[in-house]
Every structure is written in C-alpha cells, then in structure tokens.
Design an enzyme around this catalytic site. Sequence first.
Site, PDB file in Angstrom:
ATOM      1  N   GLU A  35       0.824  -1.226   0.000  1.00 17.96           N
ATOM      2  CA  GLU A  35       0.000   0.000   0.000  1.00 17.96           C
ATOM      3  C   GLU A  35       0.851   1.266   0.000  1.00 17.96           C
ATOM      4  OE1 GLU A  35      -3.665   2.226   2.390  1.00 17.96           O
ATOM      5  OE2 GLU A  35      -2.584   0.600   3.371  1.00 17.96           O
TER       6      GLU A  35
ATOM      7  N   LYS B  42      -2.718  -2.066  -2.899  1.00 20.38           N
ATOM      8  CA  LYS B  42      -3.756  -1.172  -2.395  1.00 20.38           C
ATOM      9  C   LYS B  42      -3.334   0.253  -2.723  1.00 20.38           C
ATOM     10  CE  LYS B  42      -6.493   0.110   1.667  1.00 20.38           C
ATOM     11  NZ  LYS B  42      -7.005  -0.309   2.978  1.00 20.38           N
TER      12      LYS B  42
END
Length: 297
Positions: A179, A216
């Site tokens: 992420e 992500k």
Amino acid sequence: MTVFEDQKKKMATGNGFIAALDQSGGSTPKALKQYGVEEDEYNGEAEMYGEIHKMRSRIITSPAFTDSKVLGAILFERTMRSEIDGLPTAQYLWEKRGVVPFLKIDKGLEDKANDVQLMKPMPGLEELLKEAKETFGIFGTKERSVIHAANAEGIKAVVDQQFEVGKTVVAAGLVPIIEPEVDINSPTKEAAESLLKDAIKAQLDALPEGIDVMLKLTIPTVDGLYDDLADHPRVVRVVALSGGYTTDDACEKLARQPKMIASFSRALAEGLSKKQSDDDFNALLGSNIGKIYEASL
C-alpha cells in the site's frame, strides 16, 4: 484445495470488497469519535482499544457483514489477538462469515523526506508473521506508506521498501497487500501516480513465479490507470483506499475503475454510532456495504 488456496482464489476472482478494520494508534480516538464515543468515555489505552474492539465486533457480527459482499477484512494486531463470541477474530471471520482475514503489520510512518513517508522499522516481523499464519490463520498482510508529491527518488524508495517487506511476507507463506498511498490532496497527484505505476511495474516484472502480491492504491486521477497492474501475472488483486473521500465520492470515483475493488475504512463506518439501535446500525451498515459493493463490481 487447502484453506489458503481457497482464500487466494476468493481474493483473486470474487465479487465484493475488503473491509479495512485496522485503525490503530493515533487514528483510534478519531475513529471512536466518529462512532460517537468521546475521549472522556474511556480511561487509558486498554479501555480505548476495548471500545474499538466492541465497534469492530458489532460490524463483523452484523447480519449485513457476510461474504456475499465482503471478501476480506484487515485487522489491527490487537484485534487479531482478541475474540468474537469465543473465537479468535480471524477464525470467526473465516468460519462464521466466509471473510478472508488480513493483518496490518506496519508500525506507522517515518517523518517526511523526499516528499514521501517510508514505513518505520518492524522489529520481530518474522515472528509475528509466523504466529499470524500458524496460530491465527491469517491469509495476508497490509503495510502502508504515503506519497505526498511527484518525487521520483522518494517514490522509488517507497516502492523498493514495500516490495522488500512483501518478500518477507511471502516467505512466511502469506500474501502481502502493498500500500503506497498517494495523498488525495497532493498538488501533483496525477504525476505521482504515473511515477508510482512505473516503479511498481518494474518491481513486479522482477518477481519470480510463485511470489504473488496484492496492491492497495489511491483511486487514480486518470481512470483505468492501474488496469495493466491488475492484469500482471504476479498480482492477485488491486484494491482501492478511500483516502479521506466521503463514501459517496469514493464509490463514484471507484466505479470508474474497471479493475479495482474497494478496501475502505472510514467510508465503511460512515454514519455508524454506538448509540444506534441494532436495527438502525445494521440498516446503515448494510447501506454502506451495498454502495461499496456496487462500486467494486
């Protein structure tokens, strides 16, 4: 098919989204306040985390929270070590809800340098990963960095660190959610996302077969920007963070991304309150879940 293989197939092909239930540290009082729990209603860290676990338990046990729309859930370490109805949280998620459990493993962010914030060191990571998999049945992890501007050197450092940690996660038998968040308020957001895509693709292309990751990412300014990454053979799924957008804004933007599904935190819990009746709570949660699910299709 093993449980892990079953979960991986679900994450790769299922319809739905990932619920981010991993607020920790400094974000916990804010999450509780949004839920209608003021700071004078708990005393000290233990009580604070007790309140957030009650909130998460209420969400997870709601009849609205099932694998018909929720594919996975990201847990804070304390939540992993806590129980719901006498079962460890991850076990409850999978056995009672059919929802794949993930664990947030980062320890927060370093100070800003080169327009990015790298992850802080993670001492004891290998031991935590071993315990997460073997004791609690965790499927994957999530680790977050932040990009504030289109600085090629900073973005490369973020992506290099993310993939280095990701390889440690894979070696422990789990699937990492990488992420590198781009700040939605960045004045150079679009340019930063272009640099980020190139840096991620270079890392993915260098991965050997058998090392698979999830991504992500902030919902991009250019629609479909990350479609190529979603199609990469080393990528299980690309999921989107809400990044501070309202639920409606996040869902509207996400609906324009054909190969991203949601992994929302604040947007999922928007409007929920400790003081609501169960009927009102479940109805509103069901409405939020429905919106996020539709945007993820």
